[in-house]
Design a protein around this motif. Structure first.
Motif, mmCIF file in Angstrom:
data_model
loop_
_atom_site.group_PDB
_atom_site.id
_atom_site.type_symbol
_atom_site.label_atom_id
_atom_site.label_comp_id
_atom_site.label_asym_id
_atom_site.label_seq_id
_atom_site.Cartn_x
_atom_site.Cartn_y
_atom_site.Cartn_z
ATOM 1 N N LEU A 28 -34.975 -53.554 43.684
ATOM 2 C CA LEU A 28 -34.863 -52.204 44.240
ATOM 3 C C LEU A 28 -33.390 -51.770 44.257
ATOM 4 O O LEU A 28 -32.534 -52.474 44.795
ATOM 5 C CB LEU A 28 -35.432 -52.156 45.658
ATOM 6 C CG LEU A 28 -35.583 -50.748 46.253
ATOM 7 C CD1 LEU A 28 -36.756 -50.021 45.616
ATOM 8 C CD2 LEU A 28 -35.763 -50.820 47.774
ATOM 9 N N ASP A 29 -33.119 -50.610 43.680
ATOM 10 C CA ASP A 29 -31.766 -50.040 43.667
ATOM 11 C C ASP A 29 -31.660 -49.032 44.814
ATOM 12 O O ASP A 29 -32.355 -48.011 44.811
ATOM 13 C CB ASP A 29 -31.497 -49.372 42.323
ATOM 14 C CG ASP A 29 -30.067 -48.850 42.207
ATOM 15 O OD1 ASP A 29 -29.237 -49.172 43.085
ATOM 16 O OD2 ASP A 29 -29.794 -48.102 41.250
ATOM 17 N N VAL A 30 -30.805 -49.323 45.789
ATOM 18 C CA VAL A 30 -30.632 -48.471 46.974
ATOM 19 C C VAL A 30 -29.197 -47.972 47.010
ATOM 20 O O VAL A 30 -28.255 -48.758 46.873
ATOM 21 C CB VAL A 30 -30.937 -49.247 48.279
ATOM 22 C CG1 VAL A 30 -30.846 -48.308 49.481
ATOM 23 C CG2 VAL A 30 -32.301 -49.913 48.206
ATOM 24 N N ARG A 31 -29.024 -46.678 47.258
ATOM 25 C CA ARG A 31 -27.686 -46.118 47.477
ATOM 26 C C ARG A 31 -27.653 -45.427 48.830
ATOM 27 O O ARG A 31 -28.597 -44.705 49.190
ATOM 28 C CB ARG A 31 -27.319 -45.126 46.367
ATOM 29 C CG ARG A 31 -27.123 -45.786 45.005
ATOM 30 C CD ARG A 31 -26.427 -44.859 44.043
ATOM 31 N NE ARG A 31 -25.093 -44.518 44.520
ATOM 32 C CZ ARG A 31 -24.330 -43.576 43.952
ATOM 33 N NH1 ARG A 31 -24.786 -42.893 42.916
ATOM 34 N NH2 ARG A 31 -23.121 -43.322 44.431
ATOM 35 N N THR A 32 -26.563 -45.635 49.539
ATOM 36 C CA THR A 32 -26.433 -45.092 50.893
ATOM 37 C C THR A 32 -25.194 -44.218 50.967
ATOM 38 O O THR A 32 -24.122 -44.601 50.491
ATOM 39 C CB THR A 32 -26.345 -46.230 51.923
ATOM 40 O OG1 THR A 32 -27.497 -47.072 51.779
ATOM 41 C CG2 THR A 32 -26.286 -45.688 53.340
ATOM 42 N N PHE A 33 -25.358 -43.030 51.593
ATOM 43 C CA PHE A 33 -24.294 -42.045 51.653
ATOM 44 C C PHE A 33 -23.925 -41.708 53.100
ATOM 45 O O PHE A 33 -24.783 -41.658 53.975
ATOM 46 C CB PHE A 33 -24.723 -40.753 50.945
ATOM 47 C CG PHE A 33 -24.795 -40.857 49.454
ATOM 48 C CD1 PHE A 33 -23.739 -40.428 48.659
ATOM 49 C CD2 PHE A 33 -25.913 -41.391 48.834
ATOM 50 C CE1 PHE A 33 -23.798 -40.534 47.283
ATOM 51 C CE2 PHE A 33 -25.977 -41.500 47.447
ATOM 52 C CZ PHE A 33 -24.915 -41.061 46.668
ATOM 53 N N GLY A 34 -22.643 -41.425 53.299
ATOM 54 C CA GLY A 34 -22.170 -40.942 54.593
ATOM 55 C C GLY A 34 -21.065 -41.793 55.170
ATOM 56 O O GLY A 34 -21.015 -43.010 54.922
ATOM 57 N N PRO A 35 -20.172 -41.198 55.958
ATOM 58 C CA PRO A 35 -19.134 -41.986 56.633
ATOM 59 C C PRO A 35 -19.780 -42.933 57.647
ATOM 60 O O PRO A 35 -20.674 -42.524 58.391
ATOM 61 C CB PRO A 35 -18.280 -40.913 57.335
ATOM 62 C CG PRO A 35 -18.615 -39.624 56.650
ATOM 63 C CD PRO A 35 -20.034 -39.760 56.212
ATOM 64 N N PRO A 36 -19.363 -44.197 57.698
ATOM 65 C CA PRO A 36 -20.014 -45.135 58.614
ATOM 66 C C PRO A 36 -19.763 -44.788 60.072
ATOM 67 O O PRO A 36 -18.641 -44.476 60.470
ATOM 68 C CB PRO A 36 -19.366 -46.484 58.247
ATOM 69 C CG PRO A 36 -18.065 -46.130 57.608
ATOM 70 C CD PRO A 36 -18.302 -44.829 56.893
ATOM 71 N N MET A 37 -20.842 -44.775 60.846
ATOM 72 C CA MET A 37 -20.784 -44.576 62.308
ATOM 73 C C MET A 37 -20.181 -43.216 62.686
ATOM 74 O O MET A 37 -19.511 -43.078 63.712
ATOM 75 C CB MET A 37 -20.014 -45.709 62.971
ATOM 76 C CG MET A 37 -20.561 -47.099 62.712
ATOM 77 S SD MET A 37 -22.230 -47.338 63.364
ATOM 78 C CE MET A 37 -21.907 -47.439 65.139
ATOM 79 N N LEU A 38 -20.437 -42.204 61.872
ATOM 80 C CA LEU A 38 -19.805 -40.895 62.075
ATOM 81 C C LEU A 38 -20.135 -40.294 63.430
ATOM 82 O O LEU A 38 -19.246 -39.857 64.171
ATOM 83 C CB LEU A 38 -20.225 -39.933 60.961
ATOM 84 C CG LEU A 38 -19.667 -38.511 61.067
ATOM 85 C CD1 LEU A 38 -18.152 -38.523 60.923
ATOM 86 C CD2 LEU A 38 -20.311 -37.612 60.010
ATOM 87 N N PHE A 39 -21.419 -40.224 63.790
ATOM 88 C CA PHE A 39 -21.801 -39.601 65.053
ATOM 89 C C PHE A 39 -21.176 -40.344 66.227
ATOM 90 O O PHE A 39 -20.608 -39.735 67.142
ATOM 91 C CB PHE A 39 -23.322 -39.570 65.209
ATOM 92 C CG PHE A 39 -23.770 -39.069 66.556
ATOM 93 C CD1 PHE A 39 -23.808 -37.714 66.826
ATOM 94 C CD2 PHE A 39 -24.128 -39.956 67.566
ATOM 95 C CE1 PHE A 39 -24.195 -37.244 68.073
ATOM 96 C CE2 PHE A 39 -24.522 -39.499 68.810
ATOM 97 C CZ PHE A 39 -24.552 -38.130 69.063
#
Length: 390
Positions: A28-39
């Protein structure tokens, strides 16, 4: 760019844990987006602490190798109890570096449906397609305050999630609206920063979690009454920790459990810190207007107060239409109730391949999904469904 099988939107506890579990699926190819722990980093004030205890604040991972305990050992950091927010943010970023080192920090600005999946656009204009999307972007979009105060400028009225540093209110008169943990802890932090604070709570009295603290000292009996997930009072905690059982109950019973498990209350460790803060109960603001650089607010008992700022610590109301990145046509295709997506197994919406983690899952799976400890259930449930579809 190769088309990934799954795109995870958001890199807080839910997005990170989902990524780690999904990557256990061979091929499985997974990509994750977003600044870590932003909220957690940008919308929680400096000095705030987690209400959840140590045992309920771990971010899920399949081997249990990325717990708070593992981070404390690896970093040599000494944690306070309760856990301060900066320590938890550092833990989440350590988790990300260990488990999701190739995280893409760009934010997704648009999610659209295609006949064979989804098209996503990043904040710098890149476009990618995928057959499955996991939304795990937190609750910042759901910050709620009464609409009748929307005319007030941010300098006079704001939501508690708008502030990282409450020290800017030193020497100011601040009215904090709300009676739960966020309101009470914000009031304590404001008072300690040198502000003149009054808490305005709609309930007839403020609830404190003193009894819960005593119950947690019962030794073996505690484990019967409280799940390690620690959501809800004694006994109910075991039910909320099992969402697939909870959702078998009649809808009215599920709703009652949801309300009871998260009703407004303050941690016992706030009591001493608020001894010199005025708390007015059975009261709520009905209107407010600018008054010579300050504001004058009128309340439900007919009284008026002049202050420098009105801080709404009035919580969050899930409404996925407030996610700015969701295409309007896609939103219309998602079955919803009161702003919540109606989810089935694997936290999948009525649009095949579109999943919602965190607070948006609470109508379907109960209050556990509003808390960090819900990452265990959510990541495992999601992974089972994705693996079965491979």
């Amino acid at each position: 760019m190769r088309k990934p099988h799954v795109v995870v939107v958001g890199a807080g506890p839910y997005g990170l844990s989902a990524t780690v579990y999904l990557r256990t699926i061979p091929g499985l190819d997974v990509r994750t987006f977003g600044p870590p722990m932003l909220f957690w980093d940008q919308h929680m004030p400096i000095g705030m602490c987690l209400r959840s205890p140590w045992e309920a604040s771990h971010i899920a991972d399949p081997q249990g190798a990325l717990s708070l305990d593992a981070y404390a050992t690896a970093s040599g950091r000494r944690f306070s109890k309760p856990i301060e927010i900066d320590g938890f943010v550092d833990y989440g970023r350590w988790y990300q570096r260990q488990a999701v080192p190739r995280l893409d920090p760009r934010q997704i600005t648009r999610v659209e449906r295609q006949h064979n999946g989804f098209q996503l656009t990043t904040d710098d204009g890149d476009v990618l397609t995928t057959s499955r999307v996991v939304i795990a972007t937190g609750i910042a979009s759901f910050a709620w305050r009464p609409a009748e105060f929307n005319h007030l400028p941010p300098s006079l009225a704001s939501h508690s999630c708008d502030h990282k540093n409450l020290g800017v209110f030193a020497g100011k008169k601040v009215l904090v609206v709300g009676g739960g943990q966020s309101a009470l802890e914000s009031a304590a932090l404001l008072h300690e920063a040198g502000a003149d604070v009054e808490v305005i709570a709609r309930a007839p009295q403020v609830r404190w979690l003193r009894w819960r603290k005593r119950m947690h000292r019962l030794g073996p009996m505690e484990r019967l009454l409280y799940s390690p997930r620690d959501v809800g009072p004694a006994g109910m905690s075991q039910l909320t920790a099992r969402p697939n059982i909870l959702r078998l109950l009649p809808r009215a019973a599920q709703d009652w459990v949801g309300r009871r498990a998260i009703r407004p209350a303050g941690a016992s460790w706030l009591v001493d810190r608020l001894q010199n803060v005025t708390i007015s109960t059975n009261l709520h603001p009905v209107s407010a207007a600018p008054d010579g650089g300050r504001l004058r607010a009128r309340f439900s008992d007919g009284s008026e107060r002049t202050a420098d700022h009105l801080l709404f610590a009035t919580g969050y109301r899930v409404d996925i239409s407030k996610y700015p990145f969701l295409d309007r046509q896609l939103l219309r295709e998602i079955d919803q109730i009161n702003g919540y997506p109606i989810l089935k197994s694997g936290l999948e919406s009525s649009v095949p391949g579109l999943h919602f983690l965190g607070a948006p899952a609470a109508w379907s799976f109960g209050p556990l999904t509003r808390f960090v400890s819900g990452t265990f259930f959510s990541a495992q449930a999601l992974t089972r469904v994705v693996a079965a579809a491979m």
